[in-house]
Design an enzyme around this catalytic site. Sequence first.
Site, PDB file in Angstrom:
ATOM      1  N   GLY A  15       0.897  -1.243  -0.062  1.00 58.94           N
ATOM      2  CA  GLY A  15       0.044   0.069  -0.016  1.00 58.94           C
ATOM      3  C   GLY A  15       0.730   1.233  -0.031  1.00 58.94           C
TER       4      GLY A  15
ATOM      5  CD  GLN B  12       3.665   5.711   2.585  1.00 59.99           C
ATOM      6  OE1 GLN B  12       2.599   5.163   2.043  1.00 59.99           O
ATOM      7  NE2 GLN B  12       4.876   5.196   3.234  1.00 59.99           N
TER       8      GLN B  12
ATOM      9  CB  CYS C  32       5.103   2.150   7.326  1.00 61.51           C
ATOM     10  SG  CYS C  32       4.753   3.822   6.392  1.00 61.51           S
ATOM     11  CG  LEU C  33       6.841   0.723   1.313  1.00 61.76           C
ATOM     12  CD1 LEU C  33       6.590   1.379  -0.334  1.00 61.76           C
ATOM     13  CD2 LEU C  33       8.197  -0.182   1.209  1.00 61.76           C
TER      14      LEU C  33
ATOM     15  CG  HIS D 244      -0.861   1.570   7.082  1.00 63.60           C
ATOM     16  ND1 HIS D 244       0.161   1.188   8.135  1.00 63.60           N
ATOM     17  CD2 HIS D 244      -0.019   2.414   6.201  1.00 63.60           C
ATOM     18  CE1 HIS D 244       1.472   1.689   7.685  1.00 63.60           C
ATOM     19  NE2 HIS D 244       1.442   2.260   6.658  1.00 63.60           N
ATOM     20  CD  GLU D 245      -1.095   2.714   2.610  1.00 59.56           C
ATOM     21  OE1 GLU D 245      -0.500   3.872   2.617  1.00 59.56           O
ATOM     22  OE2 GLU D 245      -0.626   1.646   3.085  1.00 59.56           O
TER      23      GLU D 245
ATOM     24  CG  HIS E 200       0.631   7.116   5.235  1.00 62.39           C
ATOM     25  ND1 HIS E 200       1.547   7.428   5.878  1.00 62.39           N
ATOM     26  CD2 HIS E 200       0.812   5.652   4.951  1.00 62.39           C
ATOM     27  CE1 HIS E 200       2.528   6.603   6.014  1.00 62.39           C
ATOM     28  NE2 HIS E 200       2.138   5.307   5.711  1.00 62.39           N
TER      29      HIS E 200
HETATM   30 ZN    ZN Z   1       2.631   3.556   5.651  1.00 63.98          ZN
END
Ligand code: ZN
Length: 175
Positions: free
Chosen positions: A52, A57, A98-99, A140-141, A144
């Site tokens: 995701g 990000q 998470c990236l 989660h997204e 963000h």
């Molecule tokens: Zn993330």
Amino acid sequence: MKQATDIDHYRLAYYGSDILRKVAPEVKNIDQGVIDLIEGMFHVMRRDRGIGLAAPQIHVSKKILTINLEVYRGPSIALINPEILGDSGDEVPYEEGCLSVPGIMKEVLRPGEISVRGLTTEGKEVQIDADGLFARVLQHEIDHLNGILFVDRLEDYVRKELTSELKKIKKLNKK
Ligand code: ZN
């Protein structure tokens, strides 16, 4: 080699970056720039093996998320201006990563089922009822897009244990 250059153009924002703390504005117009951005987001997910991604990000403050759960036989979608309509109320633990917070995996409590509304790339309004991993990634997204990271949702003592790791991650923004 052109493609590699195009993909590398999208640099990740890491923990500590201001853009990850902003509430992203809604997309008013689904123009070519938005379509290209979504394509770039799918590239980044493939490149960095993410399931995701949220536009902030990759340094774009817009309410756009992408999810690719094909390896888990789940959906591959882009959602514009997503909004949570409701949830099941029950909170379940699930290990998240998470990236933008590389190397850290921690259990987070979130509702197991949710309903989300948003727009497709064609501008069509859709409602998604999700559970399992799909519900998890959506939440989660969407976090963000509201300036929230999964580490914010950890118990204080757990987050304190991560202080030195988080400090190292912050430095990735300067590379
Ligand atoms: Zn993330």
